[in-house]
Design a protein around this motif. Structure first.
Motif, PDB file in Angstrom:
ATOM      1  N   LEU A 256       0.843  -1.186   0.000  1.00 13.70           N
ATOM      2  CA  LEU A 256       0.000   0.000   0.000  1.00 13.70           C
ATOM      3  C   LEU A 256       0.883   1.243   0.000  1.00 13.70           C
ATOM      4  O   LEU A 256       1.734   1.403   0.874  1.00 13.70           O
ATOM      5  CB  LEU A 256      -0.908  -0.006   1.226  1.00 13.70           C
ATOM      6  CG  LEU A 256      -1.724  -1.295   1.453  1.00 13.70           C
ATOM      7  CD1 LEU A 256      -2.473  -1.220   2.767  1.00 13.70           C
ATOM      8  CD2 LEU A 256      -2.672  -1.560   0.290  1.00 13.70           C
ATOM      9  N   PHE A 257       0.673   2.122  -0.958  1.00 19.50           N
ATOM     10  CA  PHE A 257       1.479   3.325  -1.116  1.00 19.50           C
ATOM     11  C   PHE A 257       0.647   4.565  -0.797  1.00 19.50           C
ATOM     12  O   PHE A 257      -0.507   4.673  -1.239  1.00 19.50           O
ATOM     13  CB  PHE A 257       1.999   3.440  -2.551  1.00 19.50           C
ATOM     14  CG  PHE A 257       2.826   2.262  -2.995  1.00 19.50           C
ATOM     15  CD1 PHE A 257       4.199   2.263  -2.826  1.00 19.50           C
ATOM     16  CD2 PHE A 257       2.227   1.161  -3.588  1.00 19.50           C
ATOM     17  CE1 PHE A 257       4.970   1.186  -3.244  1.00 19.50           C
ATOM     18  CE2 PHE A 257       2.984   0.079  -4.008  1.00 19.50           C
ATOM     19  CZ  PHE A 257       4.360   0.090  -3.828  1.00 19.50           C
ATOM     20  N   SER A 258       1.242   5.490  -0.053  1.00 15.10           N
ATOM     21  CA  SER A 258       0.583   6.747   0.293  1.00 15.10           C
ATOM     22  C   SER A 258       1.462   7.919  -0.140  1.00 15.10           C
ATOM     23  O   SER A 258       2.691   7.860  -0.018  1.00 15.10           O
ATOM     24  CB  SER A 258       0.323   6.842   1.800  1.00 15.10           C
ATOM     25  OG  SER A 258      -0.511   5.775   2.235  1.00 15.10           O
ATOM     26  N   ILE A 259       0.809   8.955  -0.650  1.00 15.05           N
ATOM     27  CA  ILE A 259       1.543  10.168  -1.005  1.00 15.05           C
ATOM     28  C   ILE A 259       2.011  10.891   0.254  1.00 15.05           C
ATOM     29  O   ILE A 259       3.150  11.341   0.353  1.00 15.05           O
ATOM     30  CB  ILE A 259       0.670  11.088  -1.881  1.00 15.05           C
ATOM     31  CG1 ILE A 259       0.406  10.406  -3.237  1.00 15.05           C
ATOM     32  CG2 ILE A 259       1.338  12.448  -2.069  1.00 15.05           C
ATOM     33  CD1 ILE A 259      -0.537  11.178  -4.126  1.00 15.05           C
ATOM     34  N   ALA A 260       1.121  10.968   1.238  1.00 11.60           N
ATOM     35  CA  ALA A 260       1.464  11.630   2.503  1.00 11.60           C
ATOM     36  C   ALA A 260       2.309  10.712   3.362  1.00 11.60           C
ATOM     37  O   ALA A 260       2.173   9.475   3.326  1.00 11.60           O
ATOM     38  CB  ALA A 260       0.196  12.016   3.248  1.00 11.60           C
ATOM     39  N   GLU A 261       3.215  11.288   4.129  1.00  7.27           N
ATOM     40  CA  GLU A 261       4.011  10.506   5.062  1.00  7.27           C
ATOM     41  C   GLU A 261       3.161  10.131   6.274  1.00  7.27           C
ATOM     42  O   GLU A 261       2.147  10.761   6.557  1.00  7.27           O
ATOM     43  CB  GLU A 261       5.236  11.303   5.511  1.00  7.27           C
ATOM     44  CG  GLU A 261       6.219  11.595   4.387  1.00  7.27           C
ATOM     45  CD  GLU A 261       7.460  12.299   4.889  1.00  7.27           C
ATOM     46  OE1 GLU A 261       7.503  12.665   6.079  1.00  7.27           O
ATOM     47  OE2 GLU A 261       8.404  12.485   4.087  1.00  7.27           O
ATOM     48  N   GLY A 262       3.595   9.076   6.965  1.00 10.37           N
ATOM     49  CA  GLY A 262       2.892   8.652   8.171  1.00 10.37           C
ATOM     50  C   GLY A 262       2.330   7.256   8.042  1.00 10.37           C
ATOM     51  O   GLY A 262       2.003   6.791   6.940  1.00 10.37           O
ATOM     52  N   ALA A 263       2.233   6.581   9.183  1.00 12.53           N
ATOM     53  CA  ALA A 263       1.717   5.216   9.212  1.00 12.53           C
ATOM     54  C   ALA A 263       0.194   5.207   9.195  1.00 12.53           C
ATOM     55  O   ALA A 263      -0.454   6.128   9.699  1.00 12.53           O
ATOM     56  CB  ALA A 263       2.229   4.495  10.458  1.00 12.53           C
ATOM     57  N   LEU A 264      -0.354   4.149   8.598  1.00 11.05           N
ATOM     58  CA  LEU A 264      -1.799   3.968   8.628  1.00 11.05           C
ATOM     59  C   LEU A 264      -2.231   3.560  10.030  1.00 11.05           C
ATOM     60  O   LEU A 264      -1.454   3.030  10.821  1.00 11.05           O
ATOM     61  CB  LEU A 264      -2.215   2.889   7.616  1.00 11.05           C
ATOM     62  CG  LEU A 264      -1.932   3.185   6.133  1.00 11.05           C
ATOM     63  CD1 LEU A 264      -2.256   1.953   5.292  1.00 11.05           C
ATOM     64  CD2 LEU A 264      -2.740   4.382   5.657  1.00 11.05           C
TER      65      LEU A 264
END
Length: 251
Positions: free
Chosen positions: A133-141
């Protein structure tokens, strides 16, 4: 992520499993639903092939697919580690040190991603790949989101392994049915040869075996030819007359 959206996602995944199963389409469906349900920006799937090598089998975007390919080509990265360890791997930031995979992190930043979560596709002791899973924003889900994501990965794993089992069973059933049909043909052909060439059943069987070997044909094909009248019984009779019975294995 609403409960309604979550329920619809699992219903759709389950419905795909009981319909005509297309693994490739299922993997693409999974990545798409990860994006819409988990509110991540992209998703990709790595699966191990029959040679034990990981392959990219699904990605929601070209950027995610290329990043997965980069990781496989360099044989290191969070997704590969997830598969090898069968444990989740989280990279909450591709910019903050320390970076365990500096090359991968650099390429991920260039692709516009700030964080990644890799989840094992595992059923008990067997791990077949990783859901990434890739996110543009930093930080953990959140933990809740990760539990849902792991559940989706588990559903996919069960579906793929079950499809493999069904495929093997169907192949075995086809092979068994073919073997039974071949044996019926052979028994019928033995009877034809025994009657027309005045042979006992064992000698008729050995005659067909020698014919199949000398002509490089399957025994079942020879039997079909005998029954259909396509095998020259005169030539077989002459060969039998010139070849006296010997100790042979029973048919």
């Amino acid at each position: 992520m609403t409960m309604e959206n979550l329920a619809e996602t699992f219903v759709e995944l389950a419905d795909t499993l009981v319909a005509d199963f297309d693994p490739v389409e299922f993997m693409h469906l999974l990545t798409d639903r990860c994006v819409t349900t988990l509110e991540v920006d992209a998703a990709g799937i790595l699966l191990v092939d029959h040679h034990g090598e990981l392959q990219v089998v699904g990605a929601s975007t070209d950027r995610a697919r290329l990043l997965e390919l980069f990781e496989l080509q360099h044989h290191q990265g969070p997704c590969m580690e997830c598969y090898l360890t069968s444990a989740p791997v989280t990279v909450a930031s591709f910019t903050e040190p320390p970076q365990r995979w500096p090359q991968f992190s650099s390429v991920a930043r260039d692709a516009g991603f700030g964080a990644l979560h890799a989840l094992p596709m595992r059923l008990r002791e067997q791990t077949i790949g990783a859901l990434n899973l890739f996110s543009i924003a930093e930080g953990a889900l959140s933990e809740r989101t990760l539990r849902v994501a792991q559940a989706m990965a588990d559903v996919a794993t069960i579906g793929l392994l079950q499809a493999q089992v069904i495929s093997r069973r169907e192949l075995l059933a086809v092979q068994l049915q073919n073997a039974l049909q071949s044996r019926v043909l052979i028994e019928q052909a033995k009877g034809v040869l025994a009657e027309r060439l005045q042979l006992d059943m064992s000698r008729a069987f050995e005659t067909m075996r020698r014919y199949s070997r000398s002509h490089n044909l399957y025994l079942s094909k020879v039997a079909e030819g005998v029954i259909a009248g396509e095998v020259d019984l005169t030539a077989l009779a002459a060969r039998e007359a010139a070849d006296p019975p010997a100790r042979r294995s029973p048919s």
